[in-house]
Design an enzyme around this catalytic site. Structure first.
Site, mmCIF file in Angstrom:
data_model
loop_
_atom_site.group_PDB
_atom_site.id
_atom_site.type_symbol
_atom_site.label_atom_id
_atom_site.label_comp_id
_atom_site.label_asym_id
_atom_site.label_seq_id
_atom_site.Cartn_x
_atom_site.Cartn_y
_atom_site.Cartn_z
ATOM 1 N N GLN A 169 0.948 -10.688 -3.416
ATOM 2 C CA GLN A 169 -0.564 -10.509 -3.628
ATOM 3 C C GLN A 169 -0.847 -10.261 -4.787
ATOM 4 O OE1 GLN A 169 -0.053 -7.500 -0.547
ATOM 5 N NE2 GLN A 169 -1.030 -8.802 0.890
ATOM 6 N N CYS B 160 0.698 -1.381 -0.208
ATOM 7 C CA CYS B 160 0.098 0.048 0.126
ATOM 8 C C CYS B 160 0.895 1.320 -0.109
ATOM 9 C CB CYS B 160 -0.851 0.043 1.262
ATOM 10 S SG CYS B 160 -1.012 -1.477 2.301
ATOM 11 N N HIS C 79 -5.199 -0.939 -5.080
ATOM 12 C CA HIS C 79 -5.429 -0.179 -3.977
ATOM 13 C C HIS C 79 -6.373 0.782 -5.011
ATOM 14 C CE1 HIS C 79 -2.368 -1.806 -1.916
ATOM 15 N NE2 HIS C 79 -3.002 -1.640 -0.733
ATOM 16 N N ASP D 144 -2.559 -7.735 -5.630
ATOM 17 C CA ASP D 144 -2.845 -6.584 -4.881
ATOM 18 C C ASP D 144 -3.720 -5.514 -5.883
ATOM 19 O OD1 ASP D 144 -3.233 -5.176 -2.678
ATOM 20 O OD2 ASP D 144 -1.301 -4.975 -2.082
ATOM 21 N N LYS E 193 -12.876 -4.937 7.159
ATOM 22 C CA LYS E 193 -12.658 -5.900 5.889
ATOM 23 C C LYS E 193 -13.909 -6.854 5.721
ATOM 24 C CE LYS E 193 -9.160 -8.723 7.995
ATOM 25 N NZ LYS E 193 -7.825 -9.411 7.706
ATOM 26 N N ARG F 28 7.045 -11.204 5.104
ATOM 27 C CA ARG F 28 6.736 -11.077 6.392
ATOM 28 C C ARG F 28 7.590 -12.281 7.119
ATOM 29 N NH1 ARG F 28 0.406 -9.764 5.581
ATOM 30 N NH2 ARG F 28 0.540 -7.987 3.957
ATOM 31 N N HIS G 26 -8.454 -1.347 0.006
ATOM 32 C CA HIS G 26 -7.282 -2.387 -0.616
ATOM 33 C C HIS G 26 -8.173 -3.631 -0.931
ATOM 34 C CE1 HIS G 26 -4.561 -0.341 2.684
ATOM 35 N NE2 HIS G 26 -5.509 0.214 2.888
#
Length: 613
Positions: free
Chosen positions: A352, A305, A356, A354, A439, A334, A485
RNA sequence: GCCGACGUAGCACAGUGGUAGUGCAAUCGAUUCGUAAUCGAUAGGUCACGAGUUCGAGUCUCGUCGUCGGCUCCA
């Protein structure tokens, strides 16, 4: 409580009865039924191992055979406390030491609530019930494994031994359960991943770091292409960002040092380190000064992000530009605890799918709906219907959540309303929100019944404020955008892991690493030439196709292709060549007979293009 | 990270203190076959790593690394 749950809960009491016959000093905590059976948590100096199971099961059988009734008794709080003090709860008889976990549980029962004990034979336990009528009602049971668990699930509490077992109405039901379990284990993505050479984890590379082998990479690439196409339809913009970023970025976002323990440690440049070392700076000092922001460094990115935020912020934005939808297959790192790592489903480096979305407040609802529809397109294309939806809200008792409560309320309402539009039941779960916002998660179970979060859509009023994002509204004034997200797969690794189990390795044609294999019956030059022409033609149309070049018998070639789960097989001999046919065979469906080769090839190309299940 | 179990050939496994084994896969040779395994031969090992006990350790002890099952955690 269902009948099966009563059986299992009762079996837990019988387990405790049996353990006490062998070890009268055992202290019991909680013993509930669970999805696949039951457990009882016990504190005991003796370490129970599977070798003890036979002995414990003998005692359990004796108790079941005695067919004692389960007797429910309501007692006063003071009587219950007195019994606990005398060690009589979860016990066969009074003891020298109090029933200390039961005492603790009793003290946490709210005033005014009815307190009950249950007895079977000599055994007495503090218990809300209900139970089966008699111990003999437990038709079949088996102890399965022993594990450990913190008392009340708090890692600051002592660890207890958790003895797991399962119980059923009768032996037939139990055998069915164990057969199903065996079958489920065959679908385990770690096993199939090795057998089908889809991925490899090498300890010299590192724990939880996935090496995608060629076949697995094909599946991942197909999935990425699939979602990439959907993103273009929905007006997303593709971006690319680096794998590392400066610490300050994550200090602004709040990820550092707040989540430092779940990140790889920061990278400090060589000169800075040399300078600090000549000053005699200790490791602890270094760590403190990095945390305090006095020393700069880089972080392997734990999430995408902040980088996407910086792209949004790289130019002035007007309300006419919104929503801005930035998408990236972004790889993040991570530091998951070693005991948590699991095949592809829990890893330390993952990508991901991903994106945004930066939008106005009015756009939040329609954008969430767009994201949800994307997740549903993905799941339905893959035939995944066995999932649940979880709306993660903030925990009112926790202070880990940042930002204005009024914004949280708005965001939570938006999520709840959006979830209602899915015609799927969902649960609202306080404490499951991200620290920056609520979420909507799509959760599936693996073959062992463990739940994994896949797709997620998160509403965030906070990071835009922390990063000072703004756009010019129609009123000519500056406004803060809202961020969404979202990741329909969640991560390529976890999704692929779950997908392997979903298909048990039998992928649909479009995802199959090897889509077609041509099996010549003999090496007559005419047959080989015909086969090679088919391979060339299919490859020319983008089909992943091979010819079996081994000297094996036809039967052996077929056996191998079936075991390797090759989706479609063309068996070709002289008869086929003469008729312009192939003998079609589909994995798991057997021989489908001779077909015109051009028609079959056209069907295959279409099935792939339309991602037919 | 914590508790426990486990780690032998690419894979699945046997080997309870006395010369490292089996099946499949691999390699080589023969076989040319019509819908789930043709035959024969060969090769493959620092028994996870390190220390210790012992005349002798895959086997016993300790440590490390890793895997598995739980627990805790999961922005």
């Amino acid at each position: 409580m269902t009948e099966l749950e009563r059986i299992r809960h009762s079996a837990a009491h019988i387990l405790a009865t049996a353990i006490l016959r062998v070890w009268p000093e055992a202290q019991f905590a909680a013993g509930p039924p669970v999805d696949t059976g039951f457990y009882y948590d016990v504190d005991l100096p003796h370490r129970i191992t599977p070798e003890d199971f036979a002995r414990i099961e003998e005692e359990m059988k004796t108790e079941i055979k005695a067919n004692h009734p389960f007797e429910r008794v309501e007692i006063s709080r003071s009587d219950a406390l007195a019994m606990a003090e005398r060690g009589e709860l979860a016990s066969l008889a009074p003891r020298d030491t109090p029933s200390r976990f039961k005492l603790d549980i009793l003290q946490n029962i709210p005033e005014g609530e009815t307190i009950t004990i249950y007895r079977n034979g000599e055994f007495t336990d503090l218990c809300a019930g209900p139970h089966v009528m008699r111990t003999g009602n437990i038709g079949a049971f088996k102890l399965t494994h022993v594990a450990s668990a913190y008392y009340k699930g708090d890692e600051n509490n002592p660890q207890l031994q958790r003895i797991y077992g399962t119980a059923f109405k009768n032996k037939t039901e139990m055998e069915k359960h164990f057969t199903m379990l065996e079958e489920a284990k065959k679908r385990d993505h770690r096993k199939i991943g090795r057998e089908q050479q889809l991925f490899h984890i090498d300890e010299s590379v590192g724990q939880g770091l996935i090496l995608w082998t060629p076949k697995g990479s094909i599946i991942r690439q197909e999935l990425q292409d699939f979602i990439g196409g959907e993103l273009r339809k929905q007006g997303y913009s593709q971006v690319f960002t680096p794998h590392i970023g400066r610490l300050g970025l994550y200090q602004t976002s709040g990820h550092f040092p707040y989540y430092a323990e779940s990140q790889f440690p920061p990278l400090i440049d060589r000169e800075t380190l040399a300078g600090l070392s000549s000053e005699g700076c200790s490791c602890a000092e270094l760590s403190n000064r990095v945390t305090a922001g006095e020393i700069d460094g880089y972080l392997l990115k734990p999430m995408n992000c902040p980088m996407h935020i910086k792209i949004f912020d790289s130019q002035p934005r007007s309300y006419r530009d919104l929503p801005v939808r930035l998408a990236e297959f972004g790889t993040v790192y991570r530091w998951e605890q070693s005991g948590e790592l699991n095949g592809l489903t829990r890893v330390r480096g993952f990508t991901q799918d991903d994106a945004h979305l930066f939008c106005t407040e009015e756009q939040v609802s329609p954008e969430i709906l767009g994201c949800l529809s994307l997740v549903r397109t993905v799941l339905s294309t893959l035939g995944m219907t066995d999932y649940r939806v979880r709306v993660g809200l903030r925990d009112p008792d926790s202070n880990k959540y940042t930002g204005d409560p009024a914004n949280w309320d708005k965001a939570e309402t938006a999520c709840r309303e959006a979830a209602k539009t899915l015609d799927v039941p969902f649960t609202e779960e306080p404490g499951e929100a991200a620290f920056y916002g609520p979420k909507i998660d799509f959760v599936v179970k693996d073959v062992l019944g463990r739940e994994w979060q896949l797709g997620t859509v998160q509403v965030d009023y906070n990071l835009p404020i922390r990063f000072g994002l703004k756009y010019v509204g129609s009123d000519g004034k500056s406004h803060v955008p809202v961020m969404i997200h979202r990741a329909p797969f969640g991560s390529m690794e976890r999704f692929t892991g779950v997908l392997i189990e979903h298909f048990a390795g039998n992928f649909p044609l479009w995802l199959s690493p090897e889509q077609v294999r041509v099996l010549p019956i003999n090496d007559d030059p005419m047959v080989i030439e015909y086969c090679d022409a088919i391979v060339a033609s299919l490859r020319g149309q983008g089909v992943r196709c091979e010819r079996d070049t081994s000297p094996d018998s036809v039967n052996a070639k077929i056996a191998k292709a079936e075991q390797q789960k090759v989706h479609t097989m063309f068996v070709v001999g002289k008869r086929d060549v003469e008729a312009g046919n192939v003998s079609l065979r589909i994995h798991g469906k057997g021989n489908l007979g001779a077909k015109n080769k051009d028609e079959v090839m056209a069907e295959i190309v279409t099935a792939i293009r339309t991602r037919q299940a």
